[in-house]
Every structure is written in C-alpha cells, then in structure tokens.
Write a protein that holds these residues in place. Structure first.
Motif, PDB file in Angstrom:
ATOM      1  N   SER A 171       2.308  12.457  -7.743  1.00  0.00           N
ATOM      2  CA  SER A 171       1.335  11.497  -8.079  1.00  0.00           C
ATOM      3  C   SER A 171       0.735  12.004  -9.299  1.00  0.00           C
ATOM      4  O   SER A 171       0.776  13.238  -9.904  1.00  0.00           O
ATOM      5  N   LYS A 192      -0.557   3.714  -0.995  1.00  0.00           N
ATOM      6  CA  LYS A 192      -1.597   3.138  -1.839  1.00  0.00           C
ATOM      7  C   LYS A 192      -2.467   4.154  -2.712  1.00  0.00           C
ATOM      8  O   LYS A 192      -2.199   5.391  -2.505  1.00  0.00           O
ATOM      9  N   THR A 193      -3.105   3.613  -3.595  1.00  0.00           N
ATOM     10  CA  THR A 193      -4.087   4.618  -4.593  1.00  0.00           C
ATOM     11  C   THR A 193      -4.894   5.064  -3.593  1.00  0.00           C
ATOM     12  O   THR A 193      -5.716   4.365  -3.065  1.00  0.00           O
ATOM     13  N   HIS A 229       3.804   8.231  -6.954  1.00  0.00           N
ATOM     14  CA  HIS A 229       5.089   7.666  -7.394  1.00  0.00           C
ATOM     15  C   HIS A 229       5.995   8.567  -6.988  1.00  0.00           C
ATOM     16  O   HIS A 229       5.902   9.721  -6.443  1.00  0.00           O
ATOM     17  N   ILE A 271      -2.777   8.145  -8.176  1.00  0.00           N
ATOM     18  CA  ILE A 271      -1.519   7.184  -8.007  1.00  0.00           C
ATOM     19  C   ILE A 271      -0.351   7.747  -7.475  1.00  0.00           C
ATOM     20  O   ILE A 271       0.144   8.525  -8.343  1.00  0.00           O
TER      21      ILE A 271
END
Length: 625
Positions: free
Chosen positions: A556, A608-609, A592, A590
């Motif tokens: 993230s 989700k963020t 990822h 965020i």
C-alpha cells in the motif's frame, strides 16, 4: 536543476532582504516628530515657512502643519515627519520618495498600516502579541507595497560599516564611509543626501527666484533631507550598529538578537547608552536619535537662513532643482561625494560608534536558521483510521507508530518576520506501525482480538517527505517559478516573498501564542509512505463472504498532508537547532499489488482506500553548514 539552485539562491537573498531595514515606519516617524518638536522657536518658524512654500500645489496631499499629531488610521494627508519613514523602506531615492508621497494612493495605505502597527505595538504586553503585531503589519505592507521586502536587498545601505580598527576616530571613519567605491552604508547614504539638501538650501538662500521656483527648489531640498534623515535614524538601531559582516545567517541572527536584547555602546563624543532596534524602540532610543536628527535639520535651516555659507555643488554648471535621483536599491557602492568634513563630523559625533570588524574585540555574533542544513527527525505518531481495507470494515480504530527520518533542506525562516516560513526540505526515513485496534470482523464481543486479526496489521514502510512554500497553489513556486524567473524576475521575486511569508493565504503565516507558535500548513508539505517493500510481506485477513475469509499479501501507499503545526520548545546555537513540534495531518492509504495466499487460487477481493487523521510529535534537530 540549475533553475532550482538559482531559486534557492534568490530565496536566500530574500530571507536577508527584510533585515536591511532598521526602525519600522511608526518608529521612524516618531523620531522625526520628536526632533521637530525640539527645534528652537526660530528654527521651527523657518521650517514652518519652507513647509508652507513646499506645499504649493499639493495642499490636498500634504498636511497644513509640518507635523500632524492627530494623524492616525486612514490618513488622507502626509506630514513631513512621515517622509523619513517612507524614505529607504518604501522608496529608493529622494526623487522616488517624493513621487510616492505626492502622487501614489498606496502610500496612504502604507501610512494606515503604520498607524495600526503603532497601536498594536503599544498594546503588545507579551512577546507573542509583539510578534503577531509585526506579522500582521508586514503582510499588509507587502500587499500594498509589493517591493517592500526586496527593496535595497542588494546591499547593506541601512547598516553602519564596521570599524576597521579600534583607534579609528570620527573623521577617519567618516572619510572611510564616504570613500568613492566603498560599499553603500548608512553614514555614507546620510552624508550623500544631506549634502545634496544643503546645496539646494544654499541656492534657495542666495538666488533670486520666483515663488514657483522657490517652491520647487525647497520641496526638493526637503525631500533630500528626509531621505538623509532615514539613514541617520538607522544609525541608532542596535542591530545595525553591531557591524555588518559574516554570512547571511550570521548577519540576520546578529541583527535580530541585538535589536531585541539591546546593545551597550558609546557615541563618538563619549556618551554611553543602551539602544535597542527595529520594532523594539524605547523612549530613550527615540530621544537619543531625535537629538541627532534635530541637529541635522538645524544645519539645513541655518543654510536656508544664511547663517551657514555652504558651497554649492555644481553638476555640469547647474545646481539641480529636483530631488536627488541616486538609487539605493540598484547601486551597491558609494558615488563621488564632495563634502565639508567639519559640517558632517559635527553630526556624526553624536552617532553610536559601530562595532569592530571581524577579529579580536568583535562583538559576539549570532546565527539564524538560514541556509543549507542536515537534520534528524524522530517522531511518535498516533493515527485514527476510518475502517480498514475490507469493504465491510467500517469500525474506527487507532494505530500507533514510530518514525526515524533524515532531512536535507534549506532553512528560510522569517523572510519578512519571525512568523514567516520559507522552509524547504526533502526527507527520507523509516516507519513502523502497530496493528490497528479495530478488527477485520466487526467487533461483537465474542470474536477474540489479536494482532493477526486486526483490520490493518502491524507493518513497516519507507517514506519520502517534501516541503516547499507556495504562493497561491501548492507547488506553484516549483513549477511556475523557473518560468517567471526567466520571463519576469520582478514578478518571481514578489511571488517568492509572498510564498515565504505564508503565501496569499494570510493564516499560513505563524501565529505566536504564550505557549508556542501555531501555523496552518496545508499544501506546504506532503509525505508518502511505501508499505510492503520489505520481507516478509505484509498480509491481512479479509472477509470475502459471510462464511469465508481470505489471507492476502499486499502493498500500500499512504499519502499524508499536514494541516496544522504547533511548535513549542526551540533552541538554536551557532550551527545547530532543535525544536519540539506537534503536527496534525490527514491523508489516505491506497492498497495495491494484491496476492491471495489462502485459499489457493482464491478470487482476489476488492479492497478500499483507508482514510485517516493523525497526530505526530516530532523532535527536529538540524545542523547548518
């Protein structure tokens, strides 16, 4: 890269620019008022007479009396006592000053700001209120006079030259200050413009002139003398007496220290005193300076009355009838000045003896937080997160963290005053977070809470943080600055000054309080944290259905934007500073690079963020090069 370096160099100059000025406007005016009030009746009568002649054609702009004791907020006219305050700080030559006094609207707004500053300084009973009074004044002055902070920033014209040796007498020092090609300095500037005023006064006294010619000539002479008086007044500000030498950080730190704390000194005629400086003027300061100003005015008035037969300096066979046009903002060295040593020495005898140049016997020097630095900034962080990465995770939680950072930056504290902030730095560091207090399942009291089941697991990150002032939009100095620097250096300079003092958003300047300094900093600083780059990888449990959970490996990137800073303890030595600061921030995280570890071949869930707010307690240490 070269453009960025040039910008930093210019910002360094701007940080030093404002310290070129000595007394603030209401102090300059107060000294002039006292000097005029102390004139003997015959001299006061002569001054009133020539003021009446000088006002011809300008009665709407110039007050009927040479000093207006009732002048306050929102003035519509200016008295003669205001001219020395406008000289030098709000104009670059007597010619420029007279144009501003007689023709511009903004100079009345400057006078209004000065009137309010006088009130605020008188009411400021604490250091924080004093700092805020200057802060508010400088913000408004920069608004009405965009060149305020950078005027005369290319030289030391408002300072006394340091004495080259302990045995230098007043005449040797005077001749040194007036030597052609010597650095511009306060005594040299005073003498240059005072001589110009005396020459015009001699023409006024000797020549047969029409009423209109007399008005034009005496107006020019009074403009020259007012401009000269400004620099004679500067000679009594302690931060300008200590001796102007050393790098920019030392000059600024020494200037600020002695102005606030005061300096014990002696005048050339042996009178001992303690003087303070810019925005710290005492009654004693004003009285001592005004006595010398009175003597200068009396010399001018004696020449006008014919009591002193002063030689008229001819330029190409014609003695000028317009104010002197020598520009202190663009010139850096003294021009040729033909002068009567005895007349100038008579005035100089009553001015303070400046400090010695560098070497044995020099006054102690102090540094400011200006220049290139290396720093260390450990931090303790408390973060409130809104939910977790899972779609169904809505419970709020808390996360504790620690940071260890290194910084390389450029200190630009106080472009205009102690409330400014032109700090630029880039930071690299490491951060470790504990697991969040909220769980990957909504807490119902039956599911055991462990670090493994936290909505956000314990993890570490490397971080990068940058800080740079801005004028209107974050980053505008970085992106628009190089273009403006090439296309319109003047516009860029004004932009950089505004950025360093909080930008066009007034509350981005620091606000002093008895317990510390608060500052709204949103847009000036941004931190980016990269989680999941180490080994082992970061993993978390996520609910993928009411009956099934998945174990996910992820990375993230967290963005953090400081909003408000509070600085309390602060210490500064010759080359180091340390401070304790609290910072309140907001941001988002965020996720990822997701990889499902269990169940094998399981579907990658959508994450989700996570939004957060945080409080950070930092200890900042800097070493200045």
């Amino acid at each position: 890269m070269r453009k960025s370096i040039k910008i930093l160099v210019l910002l360094t100059m701007l940080s030093y620019a404002k310290i070129s000025f000595a007394w603030v406007y209401p102090e300059h005016r107060q000294i002039a008022i006292l000097a005029i009030q102390q004139l003997k009746p015959e001299f006061r009568a002569t001054l009133n007479k020539i003021w009446a002649e000088a006002r011809l054609g300008y009665t709407e702009r110039l007050t009927s009396s040479v000093i207006d004791m009732e002048q306050g907020r929102n003035p519509t006219q200016l008295d003669y006592a205001s001219w020395p305050a406008i000289a030098g700080d709000h104009s670059c030559s007597p010619q420029n000053m007279l144009q501003n006094v007689l023709k511009t609207k903004w100079i009345l707004q400057v006078a209004d700001v000065a009137a309010q500053l006088k009130i605020d300084l008188a009411e400021a009973k604490t250091s924080s209120k004093h700092i805020n009074a200057i802060r508010n004044s400088d913000i408004r002055l920069q608004k009405y006079d965009p060149e305020y902070a950078t005027r005369a920033s290319t030289n030391n014209v408002h300072f006394l030259l340091a004495r080259p040796e302990v045995n230098a007498d007043v005449r040797a020092y005077l001749n040194s200050c007036l030597q052609e090609g010597k650095d511009l300095n306060a005594i040299g500037a005073y003498a240059k413009y005072h001589v110009s005023a005396l020459n015009k006064a001699a023409r006024y006294a000797r020549e047969q002139l029409t009423a209109e010619e007399r008005s034009v000539l005496i107006l020019a002479a009074m403009a020259d003398e007012a401009f000269a008086i400004h620099f004679l007044e500067d000679a009594f500000a302690s931060g300008h007496i200590a001796g102007i030498w050393g790098n920019a950080s030392t000059r600024k730190g020494t200037h600020d220290y002695y102005n606030e704390k005061g300096l014990e000194l002696s005048t050339w005629n042996g009178k001992r005193a303690i003087l303070k400086g810019d925005a710290y003027m005492t009654k004693s300061d004003a009285e001592q300076a005004s006595d010398c100003i009175r003597m200068s005015l009396e010399q001018l008035l004696k020449v006008i009355a014919g009591d002193i037969q002063y030689p008229i300096e001819l330029r190409e066979g014609i003695s000028e009838t317009t104010p002197d046009s020598f520009n202190i903002c663009t010139n850096t060295v003294m021009p040729l000045v033909r002068y009567e040593e005895k007349i100038l020495a008579e005035i100089l005898m009553n001015t303070p003896v400046p400090g010695l140049a560098t070497g044995a016997g020099e006054l102690p020097r102090f540094r400011s937080e200006l220049g290139l630095f290396f720093g260390i900034s450990p931090s303790l962080i408390g973060t409130s997160v809104i939910g977790g990465f899972g779609k169904q995770q809505t419970d709020h939680g808390l996360v504790g963290g620690l940071e260890a950072n290194m910084r390389l930056g450029f200190g630009l504290d106080g472009v205009l005053n102690n409330s400014g902030d032109g700090l630029v730095f880039v930071q690299f560091g490491w951060r470790t977070d504990a697991s969040s207090t909220n769980q990957f399942l909504n807490a119902d009291g039956t599911f055991p809470s462990t670090s493994f089941t936290a909505a956000i697991p314990g993890r570490s990150a490397i971080n990068v943080r940058v800080r740079m002032p801005f004028c209107l939009i974050p980053g505008d100095l970085l992106f628009a600055g190089p273009i403006l620097y090439l296309v319109s250096p003047k516009t860029f300079t004004q932009m950089a000054v505004k950025a360093g003092n909080g930008g066009m958003i007034p509350w981005q300047s620091g606000i002093a309080t008895p317990i510390g300094r608060f500052q709204f900093v949103l847009g000036r600083e941004m931190g980016v944290y990269f989680y999941g780059l180490g080994s082992p990888k970061d993993v978390l449990l996520i609910n993928t259905s009411p009956t099934q959970s998945s174990l996910i490996e992820f990375k993230s990137t967290k963005f953090e934007f400081p909003i408000v800073e509070f600085r309390t303890l602060r210490n500064f030595s010759q080359n180091q500073s340390s401070s304790l600061m609290m910072q309140f921030s907001a941001g988002f995280d965020i996720p990822h690079h997701l990889n499902v570890l269990s169940p094998v071949a399981g579907k990658v869930p959508e994450l989700k963020t996570v939004w957060h707010v945080s409080t950070k307690v930092m200890f900042n240490w800097r070493h200045y090069f």
